[in-house]
Design an enzyme around this catalytic site. Structure first.
Site, PDB file in Angstrom:
ATOM      1  N   GLU A 151      74.477  18.386  -8.515  1.00 44.78           N
ATOM      2  CA  GLU A 151      73.806  20.031  -8.095  1.00 44.78           C
ATOM      3  C   GLU A 151      73.045  19.918  -6.697  1.00 44.78           C
ATOM      4  O   GLU A 151      71.649  18.833  -7.105  1.00 44.78           O
ATOM      5  CB  GLU A 151      73.263  20.492  -9.197  1.00 44.78           C
ATOM      6  CG  GLU A 151      72.709  21.905  -8.906  1.00 44.78           C
ATOM      7  CD  GLU A 151      71.831  22.783 -10.408  1.00 44.78           C
ATOM      8  OE1 GLU A 151      72.572  21.703 -11.593  1.00 44.78           O
ATOM      9  OE2 GLU A 151      70.996  23.035 -10.440  1.00 44.78           O
ATOM     10  N   GLU A 200      65.096  27.497  -4.530  1.00 44.59           N
ATOM     11  CA  GLU A 200      64.499  28.083  -5.508  1.00 44.59           C
ATOM     12  C   GLU A 200      63.431  28.363  -5.708  1.00 44.59           C
ATOM     13  O   GLU A 200      62.730  27.684  -5.394  1.00 44.59           O
ATOM     14  CB  GLU A 200      65.532  27.701  -7.187  1.00 44.59           C
ATOM     15  CG  GLU A 200      64.600  26.181  -6.848  1.00 44.59           C
ATOM     16  CD  GLU A 200      65.164  25.304  -8.199  1.00 44.59           C
ATOM     17  OE1 GLU A 200      65.979  26.429  -9.211  1.00 44.59           O
ATOM     18  OE2 GLU A 200      64.988  24.373  -8.550  1.00 44.59           O
TER      19      GLU A 200
END
Length: 275
Positions: free
Chosen positions: A155, A160
């Protein structure tokens, strides 16, 4: 934006000075990096009609609440409704989290099954939402996830943000042996601005044994294969994801002070290969 259980809860930064210390640089910094040449291979400029869904040839959707709130105790249910995801007619894709009584809806769009890519440069120009419990993200998962599961698939969290700290973003890698609380992560903070006040470009430059994280062209985080405690699982194609979550282990939960709706604006997403 972890795919499965997200144990890591980064400590809340209490004062602005500490926020700055957590970041590796500010928007005034200058770097000299080796020149690399790239060629565009895929993009979406979101230039369609206002109120329409994103191009179905490029994007599909995750729907519903997933397993245990998408593995993170998130509160929202993802939809493919234009109330939650649509073009604005001004060249932006808008993903909007809404509150309906005690329930929340939002959207999570992805290129899974439509486009995946390995190496090169991947970037998006985004203006984030904000507020306690709001969790926007631009990220990637290995396209072998259905066969090897997470975190073996790998990932790459390109961006974010914790909505209650709107001037700090994070770049992170999750893989086997370094996922959740052991992920390879770093923060980048703005000194005199917030990511919800204007658009910023978030990207990675990805090589066989190295991934560099950028904000507005500034390199703030580099991870090499020799830096991780487990297997380096970034030598195969990944697909793209954009979403706005509500609540979850990473950001905490909405408060009475969290206003809705909250929207993330995406001006473009572009993928390049190295020449």
């Amino acid at each position: 934006m972890r795919y499965l259980h997200k144990n890591k809860i980064l400590k809340i930064l209490a004062v602005s000075a500490f926020l700055i210390s957590m970041s590796s640089c500010d928007e005034e910094s200058v770097q000299t990096l080796p020149e690399r040449n790239f060629e565009l291979v895929w993009s979406d400029e979101f230039s369609g009609t206002a109120g329409s869904l994103p191009d179905a040839k490029k994007w599909t959707f995750d729907l519903g609440t997933g397993n245990n709130g998408w593995g993170n105790q998130e509160l929202q249910s993802y939809t493919n409704s234009t109330n939650n995801v649509s073009l604005d007619g001004n060249g932006n894709l808008v993903i909007t989290a809404r509150k309906n009584g005690n329930a929340f809806t939002s959207a999570r769009v992805k290129t899974q099954g439509l486009f995946s890519h390995a190496y090169g440069k991947i970037e998006a120009r985004i203006k984030t939402p904000y507020g306690p419990g709001i969790w926007p993200a631009f990220w990637m998962l290995g396209d072998n996830i259905n066969t090897v599961s997470w975190p073996q698939c790998g990932e790459i969290d390109i961006m974010e943000l914790k909505g209650h700290i709107p001037n700090v973003v994070y770049g992170t890698l999750h893989g086997p042996g370094y996922s959740g609380g052991n992920a390879k992560t770093k923060a980048y903070g703005l000194q005199n601005a917030r990511f919800d006040q204007d658009f910023h470009v978030f990207g990675v430059e990805w090589q066989e044994n190295q991934i560099d994280f950028f904000v507005d062209g500034y390199l703030y985080h580099r991870v090499k294969s020799s830096d991780v405690s487990g297997e380096w699982v970034y030598n195969h194609p990944f697909f793209l994801i954009l979403n706005v979550a509500v609540g979850g282990n990473f950001v905490g939960f909405p408060t009475e002070g969290t206003s809705f709706p909250q929207s993330m604006y995406i001006d473009y997403v572009r993928v390049y290969k190295a020449k």
